[in-house]
Design a protein around this motif. Structure first.
Motif, PDB file in Angstrom:
ATOM      1  N   ASN A  72      46.087  31.777  25.305  1.00 22.47           N
ATOM      2  CA  ASN A  72      46.555  31.051  26.488  1.00 22.47           C
ATOM      3  C   ASN A  72      45.873  31.519  27.765  1.00 22.47           C
ATOM      4  O   ASN A  72      45.724  30.753  28.705  1.00 22.47           O
ATOM      5  N   TRP A  73      45.488  32.807  27.795  1.00 19.22           N
ATOM      6  CA  TRP A  73      44.921  33.418  28.994  1.00 19.22           C
ATOM      7  C   TRP A  73      43.634  34.154  28.653  1.00 19.22           C
ATOM      8  O   TRP A  73      43.517  34.721  27.568  1.00 19.22           O
ATOM      9  N   VAL A  74      42.717  34.163  29.601  1.00 20.41           N
ATOM     10  CA  VAL A  74      41.486  34.945  29.494  1.00 20.41           C
ATOM     11  C   VAL A  74      41.321  35.717  30.796  1.00 20.41           C
ATOM     12  O   VAL A  74      41.511  35.169  31.879  1.00 20.41           O
ATOM     13  N   ILE A  75      40.982  37.003  30.673  1.00 25.69           N
ATOM     14  CA  ILE A  75      40.615  37.804  31.839  1.00 25.69           C
ATOM     15  C   ILE A  75      39.142  38.157  31.656  1.00 25.69           C
ATOM     16  O   ILE A  75      38.761  38.696  30.617  1.00 25.69           O
ATOM     17  N   TYR A  76      38.335  37.805  32.644  1.00 27.17           N
ATOM     18  CA  TYR A  76      36.911  38.112  32.542  1.00 27.17           C
ATOM     19  C   TYR A  76      36.363  38.583  33.876  1.00 27.17           C
ATOM     20  O   TYR A  76      36.933  38.332  34.922  1.00 27.17           O
ATOM     21  N   ARG A  77      35.225  39.293  33.769  1.00 24.91           N
ATOM     22  CA  ARG A  77      34.553  39.786  34.968  1.00 24.91           C
ATOM     23  C   ARG A  77      33.195  39.112  35.085  1.00 24.91           C
ATOM     24  O   ARG A  77      32.478  38.972  34.112  1.00 24.91           O
ATOM     25  N   LYS A  78      32.892  38.677  36.284  1.00 22.83           N
ATOM     26  CA  LYS A  78      31.571  38.160  36.609  1.00 22.83           C
ATOM     27  C   LYS A  78      31.139  38.914  37.852  1.00 22.83           C
ATOM     28  O   LYS A  78      31.740  38.765  38.914  1.00 22.83           O
ATOM     29  N   GLU A  79      30.135  39.768  37.662  1.00 15.50           N
ATOM     30  CA  GLU A  79      29.658  40.675  38.704  1.00 15.50           C
ATOM     31  C   GLU A  79      30.800  41.575  39.163  1.00 15.50           C
ATOM     32  O   GLU A  79      31.380  42.277  38.363  1.00 15.50           O
ATOM     33  N   ARG A  80      31.181  41.550  40.437  1.00 14.46           N
ATOM     34  CA  ARG A  80      32.223  42.449  40.964  1.00 14.46           C
ATOM     35  C   ARG A  80      33.632  41.863  40.854  1.00 14.46           C
ATOM     36  O   ARG A  80      34.606  42.545  41.123  1.00 14.46           O
ATOM     37  N   GLU A  81      33.744  40.591  40.520  1.00  8.77           N
ATOM     38  CA  GLU A  81      35.044  39.914  40.576  1.00  8.77           C
ATOM     39  C   GLU A  81      35.661  39.748  39.192  1.00  8.77           C
ATOM     40  O   GLU A  81      34.976  39.452  38.227  1.00  8.77           O
ATOM     41  N   LEU A  82      36.977  39.928  39.136  1.00  5.35           N
ATOM     42  CA  LEU A  82      37.738  39.739  37.916  1.00  5.35           C
ATOM     43  C   LEU A  82      38.582  38.478  38.073  1.00  5.35           C
ATOM     44  O   LEU A  82      39.233  38.287  39.100  1.00  5.35           O
ATOM     45  N   PHE A  83      38.552  37.622  37.044  1.00  5.17           N
ATOM     46  CA  PHE A  83      39.251  36.340  37.082  1.00  5.17           C
ATOM     47  C   PHE A  83      40.272  36.259  35.957  1.00  5.17           C
ATOM     48  O   PHE A  83      40.058  36.786  34.870  1.00  5.17           O
ATOM     49  N   LEU A  84      41.370  35.562  36.238  1.00  5.16           N
ATOM     50  CA  LEU A  84      42.381  35.232  35.249  1.00  5.16           C
ATOM     51  C   LEU A  84      42.340  33.725  35.080  1.00  5.16           C
ATOM     52  O   LEU A  84      42.524  32.981  36.043  1.00  5.16           O
ATOM     53  N   GLU A  85      42.069  33.274  33.853  1.00  8.25           N
ATOM     54  CA  GLU A  85      41.968  31.836  33.583  1.00  8.25           C
ATOM     55  C   GLU A  85      43.089  31.396  32.656  1.00  8.25           C
ATOM     56  O   GLU A  85      43.304  31.984  31.600  1.00  8.25           O
TER      57      GLU A  85
END
Length: 130
Positions: A72-85
């Motif tokens: 249901n959820w993904v936590i990922y990092r792109k460069e310096r930022e962390l996202f919750l999708e």
């Protein structure tokens, strides 16, 4: 791990009878890999189906280092930022920013993120998955 060729790192998460697999592909490594290195190529999300005893590719995140996936959820990092999708709505929110290793603790629906500088907690953030 630690070779001059591409390297992979695999992590799993089990919830009831479901198994979620994250495979991270790195372009190179000078030693033992830790999460959120800068040489990430892609992350693969895989799901194990116990009824068919088979593994299926659910999604690929190019240039993003996935740290958590539960269907249901993904936590990922792109460069310096962390996202919750949210995978149901496909909405991604930036929840954390840091240029050091980010620690993630998942307890039920509560996700706590923090980073350390000079062996002391620099800052933290808590997210409730709902």
């Amino acid at each position: 791990m630690g070779g001059k060729e591409k390297n992979i790192e695999v992590s799993t998460r089990q919830s009831a009878n479901k198994l979620f697999i994250v495979c991270r592909v790195y372009s190179q490594s000078g030693g033992f890999l830790q999460h959120f290195t800068k040489d990430i190529e892609r992350s693969l999300l895989l799901r194990y189906d116990p009824d068919k005893d088979a593994v299926y590719l659910e999604d690929t995140y190019e240039g993003k280092e996935v740290a958590y996936w539960d269907g249901n959820w993904v936590i990922y990092r792109k460069e310096r930022e962390l996202f919750l999708e949210n995978l149901v709505t496909h909405k991604a929110d930036r929840i954390f920013e840091s240029d050091v290793i980010i620690n993630i603790d998942v307890s039920g629906d509560i996700v706590t993120l923090w980073d350390l500088k000079n062996e002391e907690m620099d800052h933290s953030h808590t997210v409730i998955l709902q």
